[in-house]
Write an enzyme that holds these catalytic residues in place. Structure first.
Site, short mmCIF file in Angstrom:
data_model
loop_
_atom_site.label_atom_id
_atom_site.label_comp_id
_atom_site.label_asym_id
_atom_site.label_seq_id
_atom_site.Cartn_x
_atom_site.Cartn_y
_atom_site.Cartn_z
N CYS A 145 -1.07 8.81 7.18
CA CYS A 145 -2.40 8.43 6.71
C CYS A 145 -3.31 8.11 7.89
O CYS A 145 -2.86 7.60 8.92
CB CYS A 145 -2.30 7.20 5.80
SG CYS A 145 -1.52 7.53 4.22
N CYS A 180 7.67 4.23 6.32
CA CYS A 180 6.83 3.83 5.18
C CYS A 180 7.67 3.25 4.06
O CYS A 180 7.16 2.61 3.18
CB CYS A 180 6.03 5.02 4.66
SG CYS A 180 7.03 6.32 3.96
N CYS A 221 0.84 -1.21 0.00
CA CYS A 221 0.00 0.00 0.00
C CYS A 221 0.87 1.25 0.00
O CYS A 221 0.65 2.18 -0.78
CB CYS A 221 -0.92 -0.03 1.22
SG CYS A 221 -2.11 1.33 1.27
N CYS A 280 -3.34 4.64 9.57
CA CYS A 280 -2.04 4.17 10.06
C CYS A 280 -1.44 5.12 11.10
O CYS A 280 -0.23 5.07 11.35
CB CYS A 280 -1.08 4.01 8.89
SG CYS A 280 -1.68 2.83 7.66
#
Ligand code: SF4
Length: 266
Positions: A217, A248, A134, A220
């Site tokens: 995000c 990330c 993702c 998260c």
């Protein structure tokens, strides 16, 4: 009738991370600020230069200085499609206040369709591979494409943010993305950041007032407790499993493949 408030109640009522720090600059701040400005000017001379902003407090400091100093450094932000409403609100407010656009960069519709075909939205909580996929689709790939054609990028990374960022330099060659990377506030402390934000009245994400110490995000990111590391609220389920703060993938790759050309910009 007067009511008394215990220190614990007062602490709970005051967001710990965004708590006003000091009205005085921290020791050595003016030297660090001079170094930051010199680093930004060096980045501006490395044309074309671009600021990759997540609209974090750090990136807001840098964006503010770029506008204040009228430096020829463009700015963009990755719109992952999963940003908190507060971040999107800040984005619009910043463009309005500064009169400068922050370009929206996002994944292609085709890559988002392929991601949706490959995994559900909740898969990010079930496997590290799904979470990284993702991040790769929504962040790393659009970033890589956006950086192509630029000579350097500017970020708000700081050494104090995590052990994984302890070796961040003011300027290094980023082999992962194939361009120069400037981190103008690499040596700033938390107090430096919040002192400068308060002193210059820089707008920041309202989530800092709600206990968030690092904001990414929405699915998260969670608020952090005062006894936690500031980045403990990012991908917390992975951090809990590994015992370390996680990334990330954007800056992990950059650290692992960066070679410093200087640690201080005079
Ligand atoms: S931070 Fe979360 S929602 Fe955002 S791109 Fe990464 S895994 Fe996806």
């Amino acid at each position: 009738m007067m009511t008394s408030t215990s220190p614990r109640e007062a602490a709970a009522a005051t967001p710990w991370y965004r708590r006003p720090r000091t009205v005085q600059p921290t020791v050595g701040f003016e030297e660090r600020l001079a170094c930051t400005l010199a680093t930004l000017r060096a980045a501006a001379a490395c044309s074309p230069a671009v600021l990759a902003t997540s609209l974090s407090a750090e990136d807001m400091v840098i964006f503010h200085l770029i506008v204040r100093e009228a430096l020829p450094i463009a700015a963009f932000a990755l719109d992952t499609g999963r940003l908190p409403r507060a971040t999107l609100d800040l984005w619009r407010a910043v463009e309005s206040r500064y009169g400068r656009p922050i370009e929206r960069v996002s994944a292609s519709a085709a890559s988002l369709r392929a991601l949706a075909d490959a995994q559900s939205d909740s898969a990010i909580y079930e496997s590290s591979a799904a979470r990284h996929r993702c991040c790769d689709v929504r962040k790393t790939q659009p970033l890589r494409e956006k950086l192509q054609g630029n000579a350097c990028w500017v970020t708000g990374l700081r050494r104090a943010q995590s052990a994984g960022r302890a070796s961040v330099f003011h300027h290094a060659h980023d082999h992962a993305f194939g361009l120069e990377k400037f981190n103008p506030i690499a040596d700033w402390s938390d107090d430096d950041v919040w002192y400068f934000i308060d002193a210059e009245q820089i707008p920041v994400n309202r989530l800092y007032d709600e206990g968030y110490a690092s904001i990414g995000c929405d699915p998260c990111t969670r608020p952090t407790r005062i006894d936690e590391h500031p980045r403990a609220g990012r991908w917390w389920w992975e951090a809990a499993a590994s015992g370390t703060a996680t990334e990330c993938g954007i800056h992990v790759a950059a650290h692992a493949n960066a070679s410093a050309t200087q640690t201080r910009t005079p």
